[in-house]
Design a protein around this motif. Sequence first.
Motif: not given
Length: 272
Positions: A1-14, A175-179, A254-262
């Motif tokens: 369900i990544s990007h569902i925040e932008i596309l609205g549904s799994r069907q739209n992602i598909l 965080d898991m973003l774009e959900l 998610s990358r924006m949380i900068k856990l790679d730096v941690l």
Amino acid sequence: ISHIEILGSRQNILKAKLEILDGLSPEGVVILNGDDELLSGLKGLLRFKTLLYGIDENLDIWAYDLSSRGEEGVSFQVRTEKSDMELFIPAPGIHNVHNALAGIAVAECLNMSEKEIREGILRFTGEEMRMNITEKDGIKIINDTYNAAPSSVRAAIDVLCEISANRRRWVILGDMLELGDWAEEAHKKIGKLVSRLGIEYMVGIGSLAKWYIEGANEEPSGRTVTKWFSTAAEAKPYIKALVQKGDVLLIKGSRMIKLDVLAKELLTEGLN
């Protein structure tokens, strides 16, 4: 369900993903994950030859006898229209079998031999920040900080459990973003999973990560010690104060949380 925040549904992602077929020649082949209910439903509906892969024996390319060897990797059998092979992926995580099956499907379309397929998979090496396992001061760190979505977080937790044996386990999750509207439910489900598995420590980092903690604390029999921080910098002293030799830490978000730096700072500075 990544990007569902932008596309609205799994069907739209598909629908958006299928736009790639606009550039496929009429003789092209579409290769899809047959274990995904939306993708498997496309069989026979596309104007292209379609191959489905997965762990269902009714698929065109299917894996069976999957066996984890911990950090060493995963062994499995794969049956295709052309062959039946025993293969080994030199990377931890049963989820990697699906990745390998997609590659095997492409290889067979290109008429590669069993030997070429086997040797190609054996040469696999992971990318930076994707399931990198390092030991420092007797403490093992799984750095999977490239990104995070519900399915990849569950897969990473599976790897943590596979390689930790009787050692204390930590999940340090951003965080898991774009959900979108799915965010609260998705984070809580992960928190509940961590608690049900009896993982000893969970640290949530980021504004949405509070829901990991809430989910874990909603499990009536859960004993996971939970702690929330708004940033990775705030979480670091807490982790360093409590971690012990022998512990295994999974760090993912998610990358924006900068856990790679941690992850890099914990490895550079040491944990004891």
